[in-house]
Scaffold this motif. Structure first.
Motif, mmCIF file in Angstrom:
data_model
loop_
_atom_site.group_PDB
_atom_site.id
_atom_site.type_symbol
_atom_site.label_atom_id
_atom_site.label_comp_id
_atom_site.label_asym_id
_atom_site.label_seq_id
_atom_site.Cartn_x
_atom_site.Cartn_y
_atom_site.Cartn_z
ATOM 1 N N VAL A 80 52.049 -26.313 26.099
ATOM 2 C CA VAL A 80 51.438 -25.281 25.251
ATOM 3 C C VAL A 80 51.161 -24.012 26.065
ATOM 4 O O VAL A 80 51.444 -22.891 25.617
ATOM 5 C CB VAL A 80 50.134 -25.810 24.623
ATOM 6 C CG1 VAL A 80 49.396 -24.682 23.898
ATOM 7 C CG2 VAL A 80 50.423 -26.946 23.646
ATOM 8 N N GLU A 81 50.624 -24.183 27.260
ATOM 9 C CA GLU A 81 50.318 -23.024 28.113
ATOM 10 C C GLU A 81 51.595 -22.265 28.478
ATOM 11 O O GLU A 81 51.608 -21.032 28.507
ATOM 12 C CB GLU A 81 49.609 -23.500 29.382
ATOM 13 C CG GLU A 81 48.198 -24.042 29.126
ATOM 14 C CD GLU A 81 47.602 -24.715 30.347
ATOM 15 O OE1 GLU A 81 48.305 -24.770 31.394
ATOM 16 O OE2 GLU A 81 46.464 -25.199 30.264
ATOM 17 N N ALA A 82 52.676 -23.013 28.753
ATOM 18 C CA ALA A 82 53.944 -22.367 29.104
ATOM 19 C C ALA A 82 54.507 -21.587 27.922
ATOM 20 O O ALA A 82 55.041 -20.492 28.089
ATOM 21 C CB ALA A 82 54.949 -23.423 29.565
ATOM 22 N N GLY A 91 55.602 -16.146 25.558
ATOM 23 C CA GLY A 91 55.404 -15.096 24.561
ATOM 24 C C GLY A 91 54.772 -13.849 25.162
ATOM 25 O O GLY A 91 55.173 -12.722 24.859
ATOM 26 N N LYS A 92 53.786 -14.044 26.038
ATOM 27 C CA LYS A 92 53.125 -12.907 26.677
ATOM 28 C C LYS A 92 54.086 -12.150 27.589
ATOM 29 O O LYS A 92 54.064 -10.917 27.645
ATOM 30 C CB LYS A 92 51.917 -13.400 27.482
ATOM 31 C CG LYS A 92 50.774 -13.894 26.615
ATOM 32 C CD LYS A 92 49.626 -14.414 27.473
ATOM 33 C CE LYS A 92 48.485 -14.947 26.605
ATOM 34 N NZ LYS A 92 47.379 -15.496 27.434
ATOM 35 N N ASN A 120 56.523 -10.117 25.454
ATOM 36 C CA ASN A 120 55.823 -8.961 24.873
ATOM 37 C C ASN A 120 55.581 -7.881 25.928
ATOM 38 O O ASN A 120 55.655 -6.683 25.632
ATOM 39 C CB ASN A 120 54.493 -9.417 24.275
ATOM 40 C CG ASN A 120 53.768 -8.284 23.574
ATOM 41 O OD1 ASN A 120 54.253 -7.731 22.587
ATOM 42 N ND2 ASN A 120 52.609 -7.921 24.094
ATOM 43 N N LYS A 121 55.310 -8.307 27.154
ATOM 44 C CA LYS A 121 55.076 -7.335 28.247
ATOM 45 C C LYS A 121 56.340 -6.531 28.515
ATOM 46 O O LYS A 121 56.281 -5.308 28.735
ATOM 47 C CB LYS A 121 54.658 -8.096 29.518
ATOM 48 C CG LYS A 121 54.336 -7.199 30.708
ATOM 49 C CD LYS A 121 53.087 -6.370 30.460
ATOM 50 C CE LYS A 121 52.546 -5.759 31.741
ATOM 51 N NZ LYS A 121 53.521 -4.913 32.467
ATOM 52 N N ILE A 122 57.500 -7.197 28.479
ATOM 53 C CA ILE A 122 58.770 -6.489 28.666
ATOM 54 C C ILE A 122 58.958 -5.426 27.590
ATOM 55 O O ILE A 122 59.329 -4.276 27.870
ATOM 56 C CB ILE A 122 59.948 -7.484 28.643
ATOM 57 C CG1 ILE A 122 59.891 -8.403 29.878
ATOM 58 C CG2 ILE A 122 61.283 -6.740 28.590
ATOM 59 C CD1 ILE A 122 60.912 -9.521 29.841
ATOM 60 N N ILE A 123 58.684 -5.818 26.345
ATOM 61 C CA ILE A 123 58.856 -4.878 25.223
ATOM 62 C C ILE A 123 57.923 -3.682 25.359
ATOM 63 O O ILE A 123 58.335 -2.523 25.176
ATOM 64 C CB ILE A 123 58.604 -5.612 23.893
ATOM 65 C CG1 ILE A 123 59.708 -6.644 23.648
ATOM 66 C CG2 ILE A 123 58.533 -4.623 22.732
ATOM 67 C CD1 ILE A 123 59.454 -7.556 22.458
ATOM 68 N N LEU A 158 59.606 -10.393 17.590
ATOM 69 C CA LEU A 158 58.715 -11.186 18.427
ATOM 70 C C LEU A 158 57.450 -11.580 17.662
ATOM 71 O O LEU A 158 56.906 -12.672 17.870
ATOM 72 C CB LEU A 158 58.339 -10.403 19.692
ATOM 73 C CG LEU A 158 57.500 -11.169 20.718
ATOM 74 C CD1 LEU A 158 58.234 -12.420 21.192
ATOM 75 C CD2 LEU A 158 57.148 -10.281 21.902
ATOM 76 N N GLU A 159 57.005 -10.709 16.776
ATOM 77 C CA GLU A 159 55.838 -11.040 15.960
ATOM 78 C C GLU A 159 56.134 -12.256 15.079
ATOM 79 O O GLU A 159 55.286 -13.141 14.903
ATOM 80 C CB GLU A 159 55.455 -9.834 15.090
ATOM 81 C CG GLU A 159 54.934 -8.651 15.888
ATOM 82 C CD GLU A 159 54.640 -7.443 15.001
ATOM 83 O OE1 GLU A 159 54.832 -7.567 13.761
ATOM 84 O OE2 GLU A 159 54.231 -6.398 15.528
ATOM 85 N N GLU A 160 57.342 -12.293 14.533
ATOM 86 C CA GLU A 160 57.751 -13.437 13.718
ATOM 87 C C GLU A 160 57.870 -14.693 14.578
ATOM 88 O O GLU A 160 57.454 -15.783 14.183
ATOM 89 C CB GLU A 160 59.093 -13.133 13.040
ATOM 90 C CG GLU A 160 59.592 -14.215 12.097
ATOM 91 C CD GLU A 160 58.753 -14.334 10.831
ATOM 92 O OE1 GLU A 160 58.957 -15.301 10.081
ATOM 93 O OE2 GLU A 160 57.896 -13.450 10.597
ATOM 94 N N LEU A 161 58.426 -14.517 15.775
ATOM 95 C CA LEU A 161 58.581 -15.651 16.689
ATOM 96 C C LEU A 161 57.228 -16.193 17.142
ATOM 97 O O LEU A 161 57.088 -17.387 17.391
ATOM 98 C CB LEU A 161 59.402 -15.224 17.910
ATOM 99 C CG LEU A 161 60.909 -15.072 17.679
ATOM 100 C CD1 LEU A 161 61.576 -14.433 18.877
ATOM 101 C CD2 LEU A 161 61.538 -16.431 17.391
ATOM 102 N N SER A 162 56.249 -15.312 17.237
ATOM 103 C CA SER A 162 54.910 -15.752 17.646
ATOM 104 C C SER A 162 54.342 -16.741 16.637
ATOM 105 O O SER A 162 53.638 -17.691 17.007
ATOM 106 C CB SER A 162 53.977 -14.547 17.784
ATOM 107 O OG SER A 162 54.411 -13.701 18.823
#
Length: 255
Positions: free
Chosen positions: A50-52, A57-58, A61-64, A90-94
């Motif tokens: 879960v942490e991975a 995702g973080k 998002n940082k790249i974007i 990415l929002e959908e993937l989240s």
């Protein structure tokens, strides 16, 4: 379970149970120890999973966000639109990632935690059986001592008293011993029926997440490269050629 009830200290009284019977039970306890350790590892692995996922995702998002804040997007409107499309995807993937994390929690983390909760009571039963065995062995030795004495009135009374104590100790031990010998294998064999539905559900959740992620990234890729007929190899060659052209500029040539 690190405690080993089958390690006998030197000088101990002769056991009333055969060594073969003790070895058989010892093998079952060893299997249980391994199962306990594996369950605790799976519990920790699930939490790390879960942490991975959250970390992935973080990082994406940082790249974007770094791209959107860069000079590239500020000077190229089309490129900015492409990155914004990626951000929207990415929002959908989240949402799918959170759903997968919830399923990991329900199908792996929580079941492993509950299963590990069984072992302390089993360890307590093993210790109780060991204590009963020690009492039984000690009472048997005391009874044998009075059996070897002269049949005086006082010794006969003590022998009778110790016989009753021996019968009670034997009965107590046999109850503990039979319960462990019957139930330990059942507990160990039952692990498959307990684990299998959990991991079946986990695999299905991963499949669903990967399928939705593929669809989402495919849509982003189609939008990014809708005007490009290049193959993957052609795209790599173009990138390499562009990089070589930039390296050939006079401002990048070493003196």
């Amino acid at each position: 379970m690190s405690w080993n009830p089958f390690s006998r200290h030197g000088g101990a009284k002769k056991s009333v149970v055969s060594r073969q019977a003790e070895r058989e039970l010892e093998r079952e306890v060893k299997k249980l120890d391994e199962l306990d350790e594996a369950s605790r590892k799976l519990y920790k692995d699930g939490r790390r999973y879960v942490e991975a996922n959250n970390g992935l995702g973080k990082a994406e998002n940082k790249i974007i966000q770094d791209l959107l804040a860069s000079g590239i997007c500020q000077t190229d409107e089309q490129f900015q639109k492409n990155i914004e499309a990626w951000e929207k995807a990415l929002e959908e993937l989240s949402r799918y990632r959170q759903e997968l994390n919830n399923n990991i929690q329900k199908t792996m983390v929580e079941p492993m935690k509950k299963f590990s909760g069984v072992f302390p009571s089993v360890q307590s039963a093993i210790k109780k059986r060991e204590q009963s065995l020690q009492d039984y062995t000690r009472t048997q030795a005391k009874f044998n001592k009075y059996q070897d004495r002269d049949r005086t009135g006082q010794n006969i009374v003590k022998l009778d008293t110790n016989k009753k104590a021996l019968d009670a100790a034997r009965e107590e031990f046999e109850q503990q011993n039979v319960a462990l010998r019957q139930e330990l294998p059942r507990l160990i064999d039952g692990r498959i029926e307990y684990f299998k539905p959990s991991f079946d559900a986990l695999i299905r959740s991963q499949l669903n997440h990967s399928t939705e992620a593929f669809k989402t990234y495919a849509e982003v890729s189609s939008e990014l490269f809708h005007d490009s007929k290049l193959t993957e190899n052609e795209r790599k060659e173009r990138i390499n050629q562009t990089l070589n052209d930039m390296k050939a500029l006079s401002i990048t040539v070493d003196d």
